[in-house]
Design an enzyme around this catalytic site. Structure first.
Site, short mmCIF file in Angstrom:
data_model
loop_
_atom_site.label_atom_id
_atom_site.label_comp_id
_atom_site.label_asym_id
_atom_site.label_seq_id
_atom_site.Cartn_x
_atom_site.Cartn_y
_atom_site.Cartn_z
N VAL A 1 44.57 47.67 49.91
CA VAL A 1 43.70 47.33 48.77
C VAL A 1 42.25 47.66 49.10
CG1 VAL A 1 43.05 45.56 47.11
CG2 VAL A 1 45.31 45.47 48.20
N SER A 2 41.63 48.47 48.25
CA SER A 2 40.27 48.95 48.47
C SER A 2 39.31 48.42 47.41
CB SER A 2 40.26 50.48 48.46
OG SER A 2 38.94 50.99 48.45
N PRO A 3 38.03 48.19 47.78
CA PRO A 3 37.03 47.82 46.78
C PRO A 3 36.39 49.04 46.11
CG PRO A 3 36.02 47.80 48.93
CD PRO A 3 37.47 48.18 49.15
#
Length: 863
Positions: free
Chosen positions: A393-395
């Protein structure tokens, strides 16, 4: 008067010991009330009110109408490591070394315990301010630096509820602004707590309750996974390569800071309640390995159609303390949240220490709930935004693109023209600082909405938030698991096992948040003769290891590498905390979205089977150790970065699910859990190649702290940035724990100065520019003036500490003698670096004839 518990009515289920005390100058009044039920003694409360002039005391019925009564306390402490020269943990870039501070890093501690009538500790003694102050000598008086710091805990915060807190019904949760947890770090924090509290053992030799309140078994220390914090605190070789080995100065600061955050939480322990709220937060994360997620079964993916390929749900735990008087209201003292997003808004080019998006969310929340003039880290309300299953999960919500063309990358291998270096994802802002603000603010604003939903306030989309008051049992289970060879029984009855640790080729490719620097690509299932030959010098995998890890092509066979010491852990800690219907799973890894969902679903099924209605299950990630990633079996076949970094082979997730189901069943049936052997303590074997600070020098005719580039005479709030430079020294000389390298001061009407901002504020930056050979340093300080800042006259001040190579007694000696001293010091230092032991090196350095001197300087005043 003391009453035996048996003499109380049967309805008096809550027994406690409470001391009321008031200090009025030279008079000290102490009244001890032991073993009574608040609700059964209204007349006694009335007598206290009338006799001693107190406000109307609140009974349990008055103050605590929702949920069971717990003891709750929070604490916060500075853990900012070396702000110069030390490599950052996360992107594994040797070039990414600390050159200053954007935001200070914090340890946020939460202690939750049940009233336990069977565990009174009449001989226990509350910690005193002076005792706590002495215990922080390492930080306050680092290397003989005198400090006028205030005591750690004020006298108004004394807690007498330690007497009835039972470690067996207590959990200690710590969220640290750091890349991840560490097994040896957790061990040393617990030892430090025990050492400090050993001074408070009762006269008859009984250990008081505080001494064992937080133990190795009931404590979770979880990293937020910021990639902008110093490295060198993990004891295994693999994680020390880019940091030039182990950093004792950073490790010691972490141990002291985390221990002191727990001390503060102990001191603030009070009766209170716990509540939870949850709801979806959108447009704050994306999946950086979407093709891997699609390898999971369609029917399983359909279960999460409302969220997609990332978890959108934020879970919030709120701690509220009961008032002592009826005229007061319950007081919220902190929140702990779990939301899936990586700490990679600040990219691999950043060289300023930062808590990234979760650190900024904590900063905003604490400013919101603490008094307006509170400086960062000084308020009573503590807000942690913890990590959970954030593996894929990336911002960086704008997604990956080729930085040379702006076109989308190859989705399968994350490459541009076959190369991974140019395929980089970006956040929603125009730069990494703005992206950090946006993602951090989204988490902060969502947390506020969840808090409002718990308070019954109506807000937009409030109907989509689930809320609950926690009741019932508080318990835990903790075990070590040998992940190098764990037998696992699958759901179909087949028996498999995990493998000794190994990293695949795609590990070298990195991710779209931070790609690697060599010719590796994600999704690689084949080997390369050159890299095979090179990695074989470390440890050549045998056929059994190759078969066990398949289809992963092994790049680094770390599980069988032991020179100069172990490269990866074999035994890892896992634990489960139960607070009523809430179950917190403490894992040492980065679980991907679907692997986290499977683990939560498995534990939830065990809880339901044991009669728990609507259990709430969350994962606390990167806790108490670090073992890279955990993917599903299906994702493992794709061998993208996360799969290549799943250390223990394709059945790693199945092993974790098996072990968590086992200890959850043990927990709910009040059964002890069997544990494998624990990890080794390798601290005495640690190596460091990071040169120490030998001395600081300055241009002839200049003084430390003097201004090099001064401020202008006036600025426009919301539009201008103040920039001032000072002649300075290496910030490693003094980490300024619970202090600051800079202050932005406002002049009062009487001419005095009041500090408004420090180096822990978002709007400031402390930038170190140093020549490591000549020992020269310049400190650049910037202040991005907020729009709503108070108008007036300001100044910028810098605080530092310099190191000299000879003592004051040598000043009268000849120049030749002083140069002989310097030469001797260099010889001593060079000889120490030939040895392998970090301890020996540090001992040699500490024997050098050095003196530390504090200095400061301020800019001109400006409007």
């Amino acid at each position: 008067r003391h009453h035996h518990p048996a003499s109380l009515p049967a309805s008096a289920s809550l027994l406690c010991s409470l001391q009321f005390y008031r200090k009025i100058k030279n008079m000290v009044f102490i009244s001890a009330l032991s073993c009574f039920s608040f609700s059964s003694l209204p007349s006694l409360l009335l007598i206290l009110q009338q006799s001693f002039g107190l406000q109307k005391l609140a009974s349990a019925a008055d103050t605590h109408t929702h949920g069971d009564k717990y003891l709750v306390g929070t604490g916060i402490y500075d853990i900012t490591g070396p702000a110069a020269q030390v490599n950052f943990m996360g992107y594994a870039r040797t070039s990414q070394r600390a050159h200053g501070i954007h935001m200070r890093l914090r340890s946020r501690a939460y202690i939750m315990s049940q009233f336990d009538p069977s565990y009174p500790n009449d001989n226990s003694k509350s910690l005193q301010d002076d005792d706590l102050f002495e215990s922080s000598a390492f930080l306050r008086h680092q290397r003989n630096i005198k400090s006028k710091a205030t005591p750690v805990v004020s006298s108004s915060h004394k807690s007498n509820y330690l007497q009835i807190a039972n470690p067996q019904t207590t959990v200690c949760l710590v969220s640290i602004d750091l890349g991840m947890g560490s097994d040896v770090l957790t061990k040393k924090v617990i030892e430090r707590l025990q050492h400090i509290s050993s001074q408070y053992t009762s006269t008859n030799g009984e250990q008081n309750s505080f001494a064992s309140l937080c133990t190795l078994e009931n404590t979770s220390i979880s990293g937020t996974h910021t990639h902008s914090a110093p490295a060198g605190f993990i004891q295994y070789t693999l994680y020390q390569i880019t940091s030039l080995g182990f950093s004792k100065e950073h490790f010691d600061a972490l141990v002291e800071g985390i221990a002191h955050s727990l001390l503060r939480a102990h001191e603030k322990l009070r009766p209170g309640s716990l509540s939870v709220a949850s709801g979806h937060l959108l447009e704050a994360n994306i999946n950086r390995s979407p093709t891997s997620y699609l390898l999971n079964p369609q029917e399983e993916r359909d279960l999460y159609a409302d969220q997609g390929d990332t978890d959108k749900n934020m879970l919030l735990l709120k701690l509220t303390q009961d008032p002592l008087f009826n005229t007061e209201k319950p007081k919220d003292i902190g929140i702990l949240t779990w939301f899936s997003v990586h700490g990679t808004s600040m990219n691999a080019t950043n060289q300023l220490i930062s808590g990234d998006n979760k650190g900024y969310a904590s900063y905003l929340t604490e400013k919101h709930f603490n008094p307006p003039d509170s400086l960062p880290g000084s308020g009573e309300f503590v807000a942690a935004f913890s990590s959970t299953n954030l593996g894929d999960v990336s911002p960086n919500t704008n997604g990956p693109k080729c930085i040379d063309t702006g076109l989308p990358c190859d989705i399968g291998q994350s490459t541009c023209d076959g190369r991974n270096e140019k395929c980089i994802a970006s956040g929603p802002g125009k730069n990494m600082f703005e992206s950090t603000k946006i993602i951090g603010r989204k988490q902060y604003e969502h947390a506020l909405k969840l808090i409002e939903s718990l308070e019954g306030s109506k807000s937009e989309n409030s109907t989509s938030y689930a809320t609950d008051i926690l009741n019932g049992t508080l318990s835990f289970r903790h075990v070590f698991v040998d992940m190098s060879n764990k037998k696992v029984t699958l759901e179909n009855g087949n028996e498999v096992r995990t493998c000794p640790a190994a990293l695949g080729y795609s590990f070298g490719a990195g991710t779209t948040d931070g790609p690697g620097t060599f010719d590796f690509t994600q999704g690689s299932n084949s080997t390369n003769p050159f890299w095979n030959k090179l990695s074989g010098y470390l440890s050549k995998p045998n056929q059994d290891q190759i078969d066990c890890q398949a289809p992963k092509p092994i790049l680094l066979n770390t599980g069988n590498a032991s020179k100069p010491y172990d490269w990866d852990p074999a035994s890892v800690p896992i634990s489960i905390f139960r607070i009523g219907k809430l179950f917190i799973l403490n894992v040492p890894s980065e679980f991907t979205t679907m692997s986290g969902r499977r683990l939560r679903r498995a534990v939830r099924s065990i809880a339901v089977a044991n009669g728990i209605m609507n259990p709430i299950v969350t994962i606390s990630g990167l806790a108490n150790s670090y073992t890279h990633y955990v993917t599903t079996y299906e994702e493992y076949q794709g061998q993208r970065y996360e799969a290549a970094s799943t250390l223990y082979g394709p059945h790693t997730l199945s092993a974790y699910i098996q072990e968590f189901k086992r200890i959850t069943s043990d927990l709910l049936s009040c059964k002890e859990s069997d544990s494998d052997y624990g990890p080794p303590d390798l601290l005495t074997h640690q190596i460091s190649f990071l040169p120490p600070v030998i001395f600081d020098s300055i241009e002839r005719g200049k003084t430390f702290g003097s201004v090099k580039n001064d401020a202008e005479t006036s600025y426009v709030a919301g539009e201008s940035e103040v920039f001032v430079s000072f002649y300075s020294a290496n910030p490693r000389n003094n980490l300024k724990i619970e202090s600051t390298f800079l202050k932005i001061d406002l002049q009062n009407l009487d001419g005095s100065w009041e500090t408004k901002f420090v180096d822990g504020d978002w709007c400031t930056k402390f930038i170190w520019d140093g020549n490591e050979i000549l020992g020269k340093s310049i400190a650049h300080i910037t202040w991005d003036i907020p729009k709503n800042v108070e108008r007036g006259t300001y100044r910028v001040c810098h605080y530092g500490t310099r190191k000299r190579l000879w003592k004051d007694s040598l000043q009268s000696k000849s120049s030749a003698y002083r140069w002989w001293q310097i030469s001797r010091s260099f010889v001593q230092l060079s000889w120490s670096w030939i040895t392998r032991s970090t301890t020996k090196k540090m001992d040699t350095i500490n024997k050098l004839d050095t003196v530390l001197e504090d200095f400061y300087g301020c800019s001109r005043s400006f409007l």
